[in-house]
Design an enzyme around this catalytic site. Sequence first.
Site, PDB file in Angstrom:
ATOM      1  N   SER A   1       0.827  -1.214   0.000  1.00 46.62           N
ATOM      2  CA  SER A   1       0.000   0.000   0.000  1.00 46.62           C
ATOM      3  C   SER A   1       0.860   1.263   0.000  1.00 46.62           C
ATOM      4  O   SER A   1       1.991   1.253   0.468  1.00 46.62           O
ATOM      5  CB  SER A   1      -0.903   0.020   1.227  1.00 46.62           C
ATOM      6  OG  SER A   1      -1.786  -1.071   1.230  1.00 46.62           O
TER       7      SER A   1
HETATM    8  N1  SAH Z   1      -0.968  -4.626   4.045  1.00 48.38           N
HETATM    9  C1  SAH Z   1      -0.332  -4.971   2.800  1.00 48.38           C
HETATM   10  C2  SAH Z   1      -1.278  -4.764   1.641  1.00 48.38           C
HETATM   11  C3  SAH Z   1      -1.001  -5.684   0.514  1.00 48.38           C
HETATM   12  S1  SAH Z   1      -2.180  -5.653  -0.795  1.00 48.38           S
HETATM   13  C4  SAH Z   1       0.946  -4.179   2.580  1.00 48.38           C
HETATM   14  O1  SAH Z   1       1.093  -3.072   3.106  1.00 48.38           O
HETATM   15  O2  SAH Z   1       1.836  -4.667   1.878  1.00 48.38           O
HETATM   16  C5  SAH Z   1      -3.508  -6.622  -0.170  1.00 48.38           C
HETATM   17  C6  SAH Z   1      -3.215  -8.057   0.186  1.00 48.38           C
HETATM   18  O3  SAH Z   1      -4.463  -8.686   0.514  1.00 48.38           O
HETATM   19  C7  SAH Z   1      -2.610  -8.900  -0.933  1.00 48.38           C
HETATM   20  O4  SAH Z   1      -1.413  -9.450  -0.481  1.00 48.38           O
HETATM   21  C8  SAH Z   1      -3.675  -9.971  -1.204  1.00 48.38           C
HETATM   22  O5  SAH Z   1      -3.125 -11.229  -1.564  1.00 48.38           O
HETATM   23  C9  SAH Z   1      -4.400 -10.031   0.124  1.00 48.38           C
HETATM   24  N2  SAH Z   1      -5.755 -10.603   0.077  1.00 48.38           N
HETATM   25  C10 SAH Z   1      -6.718 -10.475  -0.872  1.00 48.38           C
HETATM   26  N3  SAH Z   1      -7.830 -11.140  -0.528  1.00 48.38           N
HETATM   27  C11 SAH Z   1      -7.585 -11.723   0.683  1.00 48.38           C
HETATM   28  C12 SAH Z   1      -8.335 -12.577   1.560  1.00 48.38           C
HETATM   29  N4  SAH Z   1      -9.572 -12.983   1.282  1.00 48.38           N
HETATM   30  N5  SAH Z   1      -7.746 -12.982   2.713  1.00 48.38           N
HETATM   31  C13 SAH Z   1      -6.481 -12.605   3.037  1.00 48.38           C
HETATM   32  N6  SAH Z   1      -5.712 -11.816   2.234  1.00 48.38           N
HETATM   33  C14 SAH Z   1      -6.253 -11.374   1.078  1.00 48.38           C
END
Ligand code: SAH
Length: 206
Positions: A56
């Site tokens: 993010s």
């Molecule tokens: N907090 C992270 C955000 C990564 S993007 C950071 O700062 O790097 C969002 C993430 O949510 C991705 O890695 C994606 O694989 C995950 N995601 C999507 N759907 C999900 C679900 N149902 N359960 C758990 N993770 C999920």
Amino acid sequence: MRKQLIIELQKDTRITDAQIFEAFDKVPRHFFLDLAFTEQAYTNMAFQIGAGQTISHPITVAFQTQLLNLKRGEKVLEIGTGSGFQTCILCSMGAKVFSIERQKELFMKVKHIIDHFGFTPRIMFGDGYKGMPTFAPFDKIIVTCGAPDIPEALLQQLKVGGIMVIPVGEGAEQIMKRITKISETEVTEESFGTFKFVPMLERTAK
Ligand code: SAH
């Protein structure tokens, strides 16, 4: 570069919790990116982290953290571990963090990075829609992927008086929502503008 990013964040009047700036100082964002992006790690940008996912924007991490109104020692459930950057920011602010990631590749990678900082969140490979019933209830829940709606299981796992910060929307854009659980059956909802997250998908990926 890290200090410069903090100065940028401090210009944003929505971010008022000084502990967030301290956390950004303690957790170097470049560790969470592939080497090719090191130089840009402190610009206010999102980046690919593998498996089609992104870390993010720093401002989004700071803003979601602000909305959580975090206190030391609180139990926080994070949906979407991704790079682990947000996870470490929460740990660094004294939260007991539980985080779920549905992409195996990212789940495997992130543990090493988090270990490097000596934080001890509980990271689970699984489907965030289900939450972590075994460790519920949580003081706070932060969803870091775009959810089509507010998952019922997550609401159930939130304490009365607890807060969930979740970007809600089915298309490319979502509205940042803060849900406060005021009783077992009632919530209040506030909206905080438009954001772009990767979608929250059901079930685990390989
Ligand atoms: N907090 C992270 C955000 C990564 S993007 C950071 O700062 O790097 C969002 C993430 O949510 C991705 O890695 C994606 O694989 C995950 N995601 C999507 N759907 C999900 C679900 N149902 N359960 C758990 N993770 C999920």
